[in-house]
Enzyme design. Structure first.
Site, PDB file in Angstrom:
ATOM      1  CB  SER A  94      -0.996  -0.146   1.233  1.00 47.13           C
ATOM      2  OG  SER A  94      -0.300  -0.107   2.345  1.00 47.13           O
ATOM      3  N   GLY A 127      -0.137   4.553  -0.166  1.00 46.29           N
ATOM      4  CA  GLY A 127      -0.582   6.131   0.324  1.00 46.29           C
ATOM      5  C   GLY A 127      -1.402   6.410  -0.933  1.00 46.29           C
ATOM      6  CB  ALA A 128      -1.502   9.834  -2.684  1.00 43.77           C
ATOM      7  N   GLY A 179      -1.980   4.550  -4.395  1.00 42.79           N
ATOM      8  CA  GLY A 179      -2.766   3.080  -4.262  1.00 42.79           C
ATOM      9  C   GLY A 179      -1.874   1.994  -4.009  1.00 42.79           C
ATOM     10  N   GLY A 222      -5.657   1.366   5.658  1.00 38.73           N
ATOM     11  CA  GLY A 222      -5.075   0.025   5.419  1.00 38.73           C
ATOM     12  C   GLY A 222      -5.676  -1.199   5.871  1.00 38.73           C
ATOM     13  CG  ASP A 223      -6.851  -1.768   9.851  1.00 36.93           C
ATOM     14  OD1 ASP A 223      -5.702  -2.243   9.744  1.00 36.93           O
ATOM     15  OD2 ASP A 223      -6.878  -0.923  10.752  1.00 36.93           O
TER      16      ASP A 223
END
Lengths: 309, 309
Positions: A217, A219-220, A222, A248-249
């Site tokens: 992951s 962040g911005a 994707g 993230g979850d």
């Protein structure tokens, strides 16, 4: 049934203050409490998506009691937490209303005794027999062996249950070597595991270390997925504004959902990005905006990653 | 028996972090919990000085249960708290280990219903009949009328029980008008009450508003007392280094102890300054260092205040 494991559950407390200033005294204007810890958050999202889901891990003390009472409210995950003598930790998120910034204070968690750990291992094996997938999530409380996740992964593999690992540091390093089906590190966790800050190189390296599929992951930017079936990048259609807590979850929940529904990887990734994005834009931290999720699902760009590496 | 009233009791939680940085995530290295709220702190010090002491006020919810369990440990104050449906507030003191600075986060407290307030008033009257003095301490939780302390002072005066008031803002303003025996404002509280930032003028003004004796705590400058028997200043023998948390509560405890032992004012003030100082220099916040107290008691300078005002 999907099983999520949260060895270090938490009572998540959110405080609102006008602005957090070190060395000052603050009157908290709003207090919100809810059950937390990564696996508990993943389970809440899975339940909201219509899955049968069970949470296990540890809970104890007055904070653990509040956590279990809150879990029992409504039609959420089934509680299969193992009682312990220590008290479940609190996490405090202090939200400054002027800036929207969040400052986080995380207690270390209760000390788990060898007998409590042994009780958990027995309970975990029982629960696995009814599980279609298992997610191992978050940090280890004091007293739990650093190789705990590696142990839990081997047990799941012996039982034929696919396993997703979402942790960091040494527990991640040892867990990866036990060959989990999926890991979902963020950029920092991936860099710590592999020593590389180049996401594609690091993701490929994490696979070589033992993970069957790695979904990073970023962040911005994707998600970046490297799997036995191929490599993809999936990104939200536009920059997002909101609270990234729980994003993230939500991605982990979507990956598990896609796994047990045997969806193709590009569909899993599109849903994971859409559900993360719908969590960022939701007004309450860690919740997702259902209509945003429905709307975004069809608009996530998933591109096959071609590389010379 | 001395009675202390804490309408807004608290579970005081202390966190140690290397350094508090807004917008960052912190792992708390140490968590300490103890019963709190000004009147509870005063009672703890009085019990340590050998007095029989009872605490009343409100407690409820899981945090209230922890508070009452901790109160029951050891030979501390007697618990006469009134149960309420809302949860006792938490206060979080975040201590930065690099600088020693403390950042405070205080929850507002539970909403008290009219029925709970009525139950408390009945309990308070019963308790007064066995009390030699009463201290009314701290803030009011939501739902308690702003004139609550004025009401409790009139009841104590009718019962012939001397009453000390230690609060701030509008509850202090209204309480003073009901003619308490002693108030113990700090410089800010006194300025807010009287509009004057000149301590002697403000202290005299507070007496004119109704308080029989005013003991102003002026931080490093010690105490300034204006009483029917005279005016004094009392100051520690040297500047102090340490944690001022609880120093004001220790001064209140010493003033109550001196009141029921009918000590002359200069002795009361010397002990209040010594006990405050022994609290500042103690390693644990809110505790006092007994040997420092014994040693300082004889070394506090108490001077008669002569003024043209």
């Amino acid at each position: 049934m999907i099983l999520t494991v949260t060895l270090n559950t938490a009572l998540d407390i959110t405080y609102r203050v006008p602005s957090l200033r070190p060395h000052a005294s603050h009157r908290v204007s709003e207090v919100v409490e809810r059950p937390g810890g990564k696996g508990v958050n993943v389970a809440r999202v899975l339940a909201a998506l219509g899955h049968e889901v069970t949470v296990t891990g540890f809970a104890g003390g007055p904070t653990g009691q509040v956590l279990r009472e809150r879990l029992a409210d409504g039609a959420g995950p089934v509680d299969a937490l193992v009682p312990v003598s220590g008290a479940t930790r609190r996490t405090i998120a202090v939200v400054s209303q002027l800036t929207g910034d969040t400052t986080q204070l995380n207690e270390p968690g209760p000390h788990i005794t060898p007998a409590e750990w042994a009780t958990f291992l027995g309970r975990y094996e029982e629960l696995l027999s009814g599980s279609s997938a298992v997610a191992l999530c978050g940090s280890l409380p004091p007293g739990v062996p650093v190789g705990a996740y590696a142990n839990l992964i081997r047990t799941a593999r012996s039982a034929g249950v696919p396993v997703l690992l979402d942790t960091s540091g040494e527990p991640l390093r040892r867990g990866v070597a036990a060959r989990p089906d999926i890991i979902k590190p963020n950029a920092d966790e991936l860099a710590e595991l592999t020593g590389s800050h180049e996401p594609l190189r690091a993701t490929q390296d994490a696979r070589r270390r033992g993970a069957h599929a790695v979904v990073a992951s970023l962040g911005a930017d994707g998600l970046l997925a490297v799997t036995p079936e191929g490599r993809w990048r999936a990104a939200p259609p536009a920059p997002l504004h909101g609270n990234p807590t729980g994003a993230g979850d939500s991605a982990v929940a979507a990956l598990l959902s896609g796994l047990i529904r045997q969806l193709p990887w590009p569909t899993r990734l599109a849903r994971a990005v859409a559900l993360s994005a719908a969590t960022v834009v939701a007004p309450a931290a860690g919740e997702f905006d259902r209509s945003a999720y429905e709307e975004l699902r069809g608009r996530v760009a998933v591109a096959s990653e071609v590389t010379a590496a």
